[in-house]
Design a protein around this motif. Sequence first.
Motif, PDB file in Angstrom:
ATOM      1  N   PRO A  86      10.103  12.649 -12.459  1.00 14.91           N
ATOM      2  CA  PRO A  86      11.333  13.210 -11.908  1.00 14.91           C
ATOM      3  C   PRO A  86      11.506  13.175 -10.392  1.00 14.91           C
ATOM      4  N   ASN A  87      10.409  13.028  -9.646  1.00 11.54           N
ATOM      5  CA  ASN A  87      10.507  13.225  -8.200  1.00 11.54           C
ATOM      6  C   ASN A  87      10.262  11.942  -7.409  1.00 11.54           C
ATOM      7  N   PRO A  88      11.322  11.283  -6.938  1.00  9.09           N
ATOM      8  CA  PRO A  88      11.155  10.046  -6.170  1.00  9.09           C
ATOM      9  C   PRO A  88      10.413  10.295  -4.863  1.00  9.09           C
ATOM     10  N   ASP A  89       9.647   9.299  -4.448  1.00  9.67           N
ATOM     11  CA  ASP A  89       8.895   9.407  -3.201  1.00  9.67           C
ATOM     12  C   ASP A  89       9.432   8.450  -2.141  1.00  9.67           C
ATOM     13  N   TRP A  90      10.604   7.865  -2.392  1.00  6.19           N
ATOM     14  CA  TRP A  90      11.135   6.823  -1.507  1.00  6.19           C
ATOM     15  C   TRP A  90      11.358   7.282  -0.074  1.00  6.19           C
ATOM     16  N   VAL A  91      11.050   6.382   0.856  1.00  2.00           N
ATOM     17  CA  VAL A  91      11.437   6.550   2.262  1.00  2.00           C
ATOM     18  C   VAL A  91      11.865   5.186   2.799  1.00  2.00           C
ATOM     19  N   ILE A  92      12.689   5.209   3.842  1.00  2.00           N
ATOM     20  CA  ILE A  92      12.960   4.000   4.618  1.00  2.00           C
ATOM     21  C   ILE A  92      12.161   4.138   5.904  1.00  2.00           C
ATOM     22  N   GLY A  93      11.266   3.170   6.142  1.00  2.00           N
ATOM     23  CA  GLY A  93      10.379   3.292   7.282  1.00  2.00           C
ATOM     24  C   GLY A  93      10.302   2.050   8.132  1.00  2.00           C
ATOM     25  N   THR A  94       9.773   2.241   9.322  1.00  2.00           N
ATOM     26  CA  THR A  94       9.529   1.142  10.253  1.00  2.00           C
ATOM     27  C   THR A  94       8.288   1.461  11.078  1.00  2.00           C
ATOM     28  N   LYS A 102      -7.190   7.300  -3.271  1.00  2.00           N
ATOM     29  CA  LYS A 102      -7.454   8.736  -3.335  1.00  2.00           C
ATOM     30  C   LYS A 102      -6.521   9.511  -2.408  1.00  2.00           C
ATOM     31  N   ALA A 103      -6.250   8.956  -1.234  1.00  2.00           N
ATOM     32  CA  ALA A 103      -5.325   9.612  -0.304  1.00  2.00           C
ATOM     33  C   ALA A 103      -3.916   9.635  -0.886  1.00  2.00           C
ATOM     34  N   ALA A 104      -3.520   8.536  -1.508  1.00  2.00           N
ATOM     35  CA  ALA A 104      -2.191   8.459  -2.108  1.00  2.00           C
ATOM     36  C   ALA A 104      -2.077   9.428  -3.281  1.00  2.00           C
ATOM     37  N   LEU A 105      -3.126   9.520  -4.095  1.00  2.00           N
ATOM     38  CA  LEU A 105      -3.109  10.430  -5.242  1.00  2.00           C
ATOM     39  C   LEU A 105      -2.805  11.857  -4.802  1.00  2.00           C
ATOM     40  N   LYS A 106      -3.443  12.284  -3.738  1.00  2.00           N
ATOM     41  CA  LYS A 106      -3.223  13.640  -3.235  1.00  2.00           C
ATOM     42  C   LYS A 106      -1.762  13.845  -2.857  1.00  2.00           C
ATOM     43  N   GLU A 107      -1.169  12.855  -2.196  1.00  2.00           N
ATOM     44  CA  GLU A 107       0.234  12.970  -1.780  1.00  2.00           C
ATOM     45  C   GLU A 107       1.170  12.992  -2.988  1.00  2.00           C
ATOM     46  N   PHE A 108       0.885  12.172  -3.977  1.00  2.00           N
ATOM     47  CA  PHE A 108       1.725  12.147  -5.180  1.00  2.00           C
ATOM     48  C   PHE A 108       1.635  13.473  -5.939  1.00  2.00           C
ATOM     49  N   LEU A 109       0.433  14.019  -6.041  1.00  2.00           N
ATOM     50  CA  LEU A 109       0.277  15.297  -6.741  1.00  2.00           C
ATOM     51  C   LEU A 109       0.986  16.427  -6.005  1.00  2.00           C
ATOM     52  N   ASN A 110       1.070  16.318  -4.693  1.00  2.00           N
ATOM     53  CA  ASN A 110       1.748  17.349  -3.896  1.00  2.00           C
ATOM     54  C   ASN A 110       3.234  17.453  -4.222  1.00  2.00           C
ATOM     55  N   ILE A 111       3.820  16.385  -4.753  1.00  2.00           N
ATOM     56  CA  ILE A 111       5.247  16.442  -5.103  1.00  2.00           C
ATOM     57  C   ILE A 111       5.441  16.490  -6.625  1.00  2.00           C
TER      58      ILE A 111
END
Length: 334
Positions: free
Chosen positions: A112-120, A271-280
Amino acid sequence: MIRRTIAMMAGTALLAALLAGINPAAAQDKKVVVAIPGIPPIYSVTIAFVAEKQGFFKKHGANVEIRPFDNGTAAARAVVAGDIDMAWSPTPPVIVQVSNADVPLVAVYGMPNPDWVIGTTDEGKTCKDLVGQDVGVDSINGARSVALRSMLTGCPGVKIEDMKQIALGSTPGPALLAGRLKYAVLHLDDLSEIDSQGKKLNILLAMKTTNPTSHYLALVVRKDNLVKNRDAIVRTIAGMIEAAKFMQDPKNSDAVADAASVTGHNKDVNKAALKEFLNIDFWAAKDDGLPQKKIEAVSALMKKIGSIQPDKEAVSYDKFVDASVWKDANAMVK
Protein backbone atom coordinates in the motif's frame (compact mmCIF):
# COMPACT_ATOMS: atom_id res chain seq x y z
CA MET A 1 -12.44 -57.06 8.56
CA ILE A 2 -10.11 -56.22 5.66
CA ARG A 3 -12.11 -53.10 4.89
CA ARG A 4 -11.96 -52.04 8.55
CA THR A 5 -8.17 -52.55 8.60
CA ILE A 6 -7.74 -50.50 5.42
CA ALA A 7 -9.94 -47.76 6.84
CA MET A 8 -7.92 -47.74 10.08
CA MET A 9 -4.66 -47.53 8.11
CA ALA A 10 -6.00 -44.66 6.03
CA GLY A 11 -7.19 -42.88 9.16
CA THR A 12 -3.82 -43.36 10.83
CA ALA A 13 -2.03 -41.97 7.76
CA LEU A 14 -4.33 -38.95 7.69
CA LEU A 15 -3.81 -38.31 11.40
CA ALA A 16 -0.03 -38.57 11.01
CA ALA A 17 -0.13 -36.09 8.14
CA LEU A 18 -2.23 -33.64 10.15
CA LEU A 19 0.02 -33.97 13.18
CA ALA A 20 3.01 -33.23 10.95
CA GLY A 21 1.28 -30.08 9.76
CA ILE A 22 0.87 -31.50 6.25
CA ASN A 23 -2.42 -31.51 4.36
CA PRO A 24 -2.37 -34.62 2.17
CA ALA A 25 -4.30 -32.64 -0.44
CA ALA A 26 -1.91 -29.70 -0.21
CA ALA A 27 0.53 -30.52 -3.00
CA GLN A 28 -0.51 -28.79 -6.20
CA ASP A 29 0.09 -30.08 -9.72
CA LYS A 30 -0.94 -26.67 -11.05
CA LYS A 31 2.12 -24.45 -11.42
CA VAL A 32 1.38 -20.81 -10.59
CA VAL A 33 3.59 -18.42 -12.55
CA VAL A 34 4.04 -15.13 -10.67
CA ALA A 35 5.48 -12.21 -12.64
CA ILE A 36 7.61 -9.64 -10.86
CA PRO A 37 8.69 -6.22 -12.18
CA GLY A 38 12.25 -5.37 -13.09
CA ILE A 39 15.29 -6.98 -14.66
CA PRO A 40 17.05 -7.12 -12.26
CA PRO A 41 14.00 -7.37 -9.95
CA ILE A 42 13.07 -4.33 -7.90
CA TYR A 43 13.50 -4.57 -4.13
CA SER A 44 9.78 -4.62 -3.31
CA VAL A 45 9.33 -8.11 -4.78
CA THR A 46 11.91 -9.54 -2.39
CA ILE A 47 8.79 -10.89 -0.67
CA ALA A 48 8.41 -13.49 -3.44
CA PHE A 49 12.06 -14.59 -3.24
CA VAL A 50 11.87 -14.86 0.56
CA ALA A 51 8.78 -17.06 0.19
CA GLU A 52 10.69 -19.23 -2.27
CA LYS A 53 14.00 -19.45 -0.40
CA GLN A 54 12.45 -19.98 3.03
CA GLY A 55 10.18 -22.72 1.71
CA PHE A 56 6.91 -20.90 2.44
CA PHE A 57 5.41 -21.68 -0.95
CA LYS A 58 6.24 -25.35 -0.51
CA LYS A 59 4.96 -25.32 3.08
CA HIS A 60 1.53 -24.25 1.88
CA GLY A 61 1.44 -26.66 -1.03
CA ALA A 62 2.03 -24.07 -3.75
CA ASN A 63 3.99 -24.89 -6.90
CA VAL A 64 5.31 -21.45 -7.87
CA GLU A 65 7.56 -20.14 -10.62
CA ILE A 66 8.81 -16.55 -10.28
CA ARG A 67 9.28 -14.89 -13.65
CA PRO A 68 10.87 -11.41 -13.99
CA PHE A 69 9.46 -8.91 -16.50
CA ASP A 70 10.91 -5.62 -17.71
CA ASN A 71 8.21 -3.79 -15.75
CA GLY A 72 4.98 -4.44 -13.88
CA THR A 73 2.77 -2.92 -16.56
CA ALA A 74 4.03 -5.45 -19.11
CA ALA A 75 3.52 -8.19 -16.52
CA ALA A 76 -0.12 -7.17 -16.06
CA ARG A 77 -0.63 -7.36 -19.83
CA ALA A 78 0.80 -10.88 -19.79
CA VAL A 79 -1.76 -11.85 -17.14
CA VAL A 80 -4.56 -10.43 -19.30
CA ALA A 81 -3.23 -12.40 -22.28
CA GLY A 82 -3.25 -15.60 -20.23
CA ASP A 83 0.51 -16.12 -20.57
CA ILE A 84 1.06 -16.13 -16.79
CA ASP A 85 -1.15 -16.50 -13.73
CA MET A 86 -0.39 -13.54 -11.48
CA ALA A 87 1.68 -10.36 -11.45
CA TRP A 88 2.90 -7.80 -8.98
CA SER A 89 1.98 -4.69 -10.95
CA PRO A 90 1.80 -0.94 -10.22
CA THR A 91 -1.68 -0.11 -9.00
CA PRO A 92 -2.28 3.13 -10.96
CA PRO A 93 -1.63 1.69 -14.46
CA VAL A 94 -3.67 -1.42 -13.65
CA ILE A 95 -6.59 0.72 -12.50
CA VAL A 96 -6.26 2.64 -15.77
CA GLN A 97 -6.27 -0.61 -17.77
CA VAL A 98 -9.36 -1.92 -16.01
CA SER A 99 -11.18 1.42 -16.24
CA ASN A 100 -10.42 2.16 -19.89
CA ALA A 101 -10.63 -1.32 -21.41
CA ASP A 102 -12.59 -3.28 -18.80
CA VAL A 103 -9.80 -5.89 -18.69
CA PRO A 104 -10.76 -8.81 -16.40
CA LEU A 105 -8.12 -8.26 -13.70
CA VAL A 106 -8.76 -8.39 -9.98
CA ALA A 107 -6.39 -7.47 -7.13
CA VAL A 108 -5.93 -10.03 -4.34
CA TYR A 109 -2.98 -8.67 -2.29
CA GLY A 110 -1.16 -5.36 -2.18
CA MET A 111 1.76 -3.18 -1.12
CA PRO A 112 0.00 0.00 0.00
CA ASN A 113 2.78 2.51 0.64
CA PRO A 114 4.77 3.83 -2.35
CA ASP A 115 8.37 4.81 -1.72
CA TRP A 116 8.82 6.88 -4.89
CA VAL A 117 10.95 10.01 -5.00
CA ILE A 118 12.28 12.21 -7.79
CA GLY A 119 15.95 12.76 -7.10
CA THR A 120 19.15 14.21 -8.44
CA THR A 121 22.78 14.06 -7.39
CA ASP A 122 23.14 17.76 -8.31
CA GLU A 123 22.96 20.27 -5.47
CA GLY A 124 20.72 23.30 -5.19
CA LYS A 125 17.99 21.99 -7.53
CA THR A 126 14.21 22.22 -7.12
CA CYS A 127 11.35 20.54 -8.96
CA LYS A 128 11.22 23.58 -11.28
CA ASP A 129 14.60 22.50 -12.67
CA LEU A 130 13.00 19.39 -14.21
CA VAL A 131 11.76 21.50 -17.12
CA GLY A 132 13.66 20.62 -20.28
CA GLN A 133 15.54 17.72 -18.62
CA ASP A 134 15.83 13.97 -19.22
CA VAL A 135 14.23 12.03 -16.36
CA GLY A 136 14.87 8.31 -15.83
CA VAL A 137 11.77 6.09 -15.55
CA ASP A 138 11.07 2.40 -16.14
CA SER A 139 8.96 2.71 -19.29
CA ILE A 140 6.61 5.27 -20.77
CA ASN A 141 3.33 4.91 -18.84
CA GLY A 142 5.02 2.37 -16.53
CA ALA A 143 5.11 2.60 -12.73
CA ARG A 144 7.86 5.22 -12.48
CA SER A 145 6.32 7.20 -15.31
CA VAL A 146 2.92 7.30 -13.61
CA ALA A 147 4.63 8.13 -10.30
CA LEU A 148 6.43 11.02 -12.02
CA ARG A 149 3.15 12.39 -13.35
CA SER A 150 1.51 11.99 -9.93
CA MET A 151 4.34 13.66 -7.98
CA LEU A 152 4.40 16.60 -10.36
CA THR A 153 1.01 17.60 -8.94
CA GLY A 154 3.14 18.87 -6.04
CA CYS A 155 5.14 21.18 -8.34
CA PRO A 156 2.71 23.85 -9.61
CA GLY A 157 3.30 24.97 -13.18
CA VAL A 158 5.45 21.96 -14.15
CA LYS A 159 3.89 19.29 -16.38
CA ILE A 160 5.16 15.91 -17.53
CA GLU A 161 5.22 17.27 -21.10
CA ASP A 162 7.92 19.73 -19.98
CA MET A 163 10.53 16.96 -19.71
CA LYS A 164 11.74 13.91 -21.64
CA GLN A 165 11.23 10.52 -20.02
CA ILE A 166 14.09 8.06 -20.51
CA ALA A 167 13.00 4.40 -20.29
CA LEU A 168 15.59 2.45 -18.28
CA GLY A 169 13.64 -0.43 -16.76
CA SER A 170 14.78 -0.95 -13.16
CA THR A 171 18.12 0.85 -13.64
CA PRO A 172 17.49 4.64 -13.34
CA GLY A 173 19.46 4.58 -10.06
CA PRO A 174 22.65 3.13 -11.59
CA ALA A 175 22.29 5.52 -14.54
CA LEU A 176 22.13 8.43 -12.11
CA LEU A 177 25.20 7.16 -10.26
CA ALA A 178 27.09 6.76 -13.53
CA GLY A 179 26.30 10.34 -14.51
CA ARG A 180 24.35 9.29 -17.61
CA LEU A 181 21.45 11.51 -16.51
CA LYS A 182 20.80 14.03 -13.74
CA TYR A 183 17.22 13.27 -12.71
CA ALA A 184 15.39 10.01 -12.01
CA VAL A 185 12.37 8.47 -10.32
CA LEU A 186 13.81 6.25 -7.59
CA HIS A 187 13.02 3.64 -4.93
CA LEU A 188 14.32 3.54 -1.35
CA ASP A 189 16.90 0.89 -2.25
CA ASP A 190 18.20 3.21 -4.99
CA LEU A 191 18.73 5.79 -2.25
CA SER A 192 20.59 3.25 -0.10
CA GLU A 193 22.82 2.34 -3.06
CA ILE A 194 23.59 6.00 -3.80
CA ASP A 195 24.39 6.61 -0.13
CA SER A 196 26.71 3.58 -0.06
CA GLN A 197 28.65 5.14 -2.95
CA GLY A 198 29.29 8.25 -0.85
CA LYS A 199 27.04 10.48 -2.93
CA LYS A 200 24.32 12.77 -1.65
CA LEU A 201 20.87 12.64 -3.22
CA ASN A 202 18.80 15.78 -3.45
CA ILE A 203 15.13 14.77 -3.25
CA LEU A 204 12.99 17.12 -5.32
CA LEU A 205 9.60 15.49 -4.72
CA ALA A 206 8.39 12.50 -2.68
CA MET A 207 5.16 10.58 -3.19
CA LYS A 208 4.53 10.35 0.56
CA THR A 209 4.15 14.14 0.71
CA THR A 210 2.68 14.98 -2.71
CA ASN A 211 0.20 12.07 -2.82
CA PRO A 212 -0.09 10.50 0.66
CA THR A 213 -3.17 8.47 -0.37
CA SER A 214 -1.39 6.78 -3.28
CA HIS A 215 -1.05 2.98 -3.56
CA TYR A 216 2.00 1.14 -4.88
CA LEU A 217 1.61 -2.47 -6.10
CA ALA A 218 -1.26 -4.91 -6.49
CA LEU A 219 -0.99 -8.66 -7.01
CA VAL A 220 -3.42 -9.20 -9.89
CA VAL A 221 -5.00 -12.24 -11.51
CA ARG A 222 -7.54 -12.80 -14.26
CA LYS A 223 -11.00 -13.33 -12.83
CA ASP A 224 -11.60 -16.51 -14.82
CA ASN A 225 -8.21 -17.94 -13.78
CA LEU A 226 -9.02 -17.17 -10.14
CA VAL A 227 -12.24 -19.18 -10.43
CA LYS A 228 -10.46 -22.05 -12.19
CA ASN A 229 -7.36 -22.22 -9.96
CA ARG A 230 -8.48 -20.57 -6.74
CA ASP A 231 -6.93 -23.09 -4.36
CA ALA A 232 -3.49 -22.86 -5.97
CA ILE A 233 -3.66 -19.07 -5.95
CA VAL A 234 -4.74 -18.95 -2.30
CA ARG A 235 -1.79 -21.20 -1.38
CA THR A 236 0.59 -18.95 -3.33
CA ILE A 237 -0.60 -15.89 -1.43
CA ALA A 238 -0.31 -17.77 1.87
CA GLY A 239 3.38 -18.26 1.09
CA MET A 240 3.84 -14.53 0.55
CA ILE A 241 1.89 -13.60 3.68
CA GLU A 242 4.23 -15.80 5.70
CA ALA A 243 7.19 -14.17 3.95
CA ALA A 244 5.88 -10.71 4.89
CA LYS A 245 5.67 -11.75 8.53
CA PHE A 246 9.16 -13.28 8.37
CA MET A 247 10.57 -10.03 6.98
CA GLN A 248 9.25 -7.99 9.92
CA ASP A 249 11.55 -9.76 12.40
CA PRO A 250 14.97 -8.05 12.72
CA LYS A 251 16.68 -11.38 13.40
CA ASN A 252 15.82 -12.42 9.83
CA SER A 253 17.50 -9.41 8.18
CA ASP A 254 20.49 -11.43 6.94
CA ALA A 255 18.21 -14.01 5.30
CA VAL A 256 16.11 -11.25 3.70
CA ALA A 257 19.24 -9.47 2.47
CA ASP A 258 20.46 -12.72 0.92
CA ALA A 259 17.12 -13.20 -0.85
CA ALA A 260 17.33 -9.60 -2.08
CA SER A 261 20.65 -10.29 -3.82
CA VAL A 262 18.63 -10.70 -7.03
CA THR A 263 18.33 -6.90 -7.07
CA GLY A 264 22.04 -6.57 -7.76
CA HIS A 265 22.74 -4.71 -4.51
CA ASN A 266 25.31 -6.00 -2.04
CA LYS A 267 24.26 -7.34 1.35
CA ASP A 268 24.97 -4.12 3.27
CA VAL A 269 22.84 -2.07 0.88
CA ASN A 270 20.06 -4.65 1.06
CA LYS A 271 20.05 -4.58 4.86
CA ALA A 272 20.01 -0.77 4.93
CA ALA A 273 17.18 -0.71 2.39
CA LEU A 274 15.20 -3.32 4.33
CA LYS A 275 15.21 -1.10 7.40
CA GLU A 276 13.91 1.86 5.38
CA PHE A 277 11.16 -0.20 3.75
CA LEU A 278 10.02 -1.60 7.10
CA ASN A 279 9.87 1.94 8.49
CA ILE A 280 7.05 2.73 6.05
CA ASP A 281 5.19 -0.58 6.60
CA PHE A 282 5.92 -1.51 3.02
CA TRP A 283 4.92 -5.20 3.02
CA ALA A 284 1.41 -5.89 4.31
CA ALA A 285 1.63 -8.51 7.07
CA LYS A 286 -1.60 -7.86 9.01
CA ASP A 287 -4.09 -7.20 6.21
CA ASP A 288 -4.44 -7.54 2.45
CA GLY A 289 -2.63 -4.27 1.73
CA LEU A 290 -5.56 -3.04 -0.37
CA PRO A 291 -7.24 -0.34 1.77
CA GLN A 292 -10.41 0.94 0.14
CA LYS A 293 -9.61 4.62 0.70
CA LYS A 294 -6.27 4.32 -1.11
CA ILE A 295 -7.66 2.33 -4.03
CA GLU A 296 -10.47 4.85 -4.47
CA ALA A 297 -8.01 7.76 -4.15
CA VAL A 298 -5.81 6.29 -6.91
CA SER A 299 -8.84 5.84 -9.15
CA ALA A 300 -9.88 9.44 -8.56
CA LEU A 301 -6.36 10.74 -9.26
CA MET A 302 -6.05 8.73 -12.50
CA LYS A 303 -9.35 10.25 -13.61
CA LYS A 304 -8.24 13.75 -12.59
CA ILE A 305 -4.93 13.68 -14.46
CA GLY A 306 -6.54 12.27 -17.62
CA SER A 307 -5.14 8.74 -17.57
CA ILE A 308 -8.69 7.40 -17.47
CA GLN A 309 -10.50 8.44 -20.63
CA PRO A 310 -13.16 11.18 -20.33
CA ASP A 311 -15.96 8.82 -21.42
CA LYS A 312 -14.94 6.09 -18.94
CA GLU A 313 -15.71 5.68 -15.26
CA ALA A 314 -12.98 4.82 -12.75
CA VAL A 315 -13.28 1.21 -11.63
CA SER A 316 -14.96 0.78 -8.25
CA TYR A 317 -13.21 -0.80 -5.27
CA ASP A 318 -15.62 -3.73 -5.17
CA LYS A 319 -14.95 -4.54 -8.81
CA PHE A 320 -11.18 -4.13 -8.52
CA VAL A 321 -10.53 -6.02 -5.27
CA ASP A 322 -11.45 -9.58 -4.23
CA ALA A 323 -10.85 -9.46 -0.47
CA SER A 324 -11.92 -13.07 0.10
CA VAL A 325 -8.74 -14.55 -1.41
CA TRP A 326 -6.40 -12.96 1.14
CA LYS A 327 -8.74 -13.90 3.98
CA ASP A 328 -8.60 -17.56 2.99
CA ALA A 329 -4.82 -17.41 2.54
CA ASN A 330 -4.31 -15.71 5.90
CA ALA A 331 -6.47 -18.33 7.61
CA MET A 332 -4.18 -20.96 6.12
CA VAL A 333 -1.12 -19.18 7.56
CA LYS A 334 -2.69 -18.96 11.01
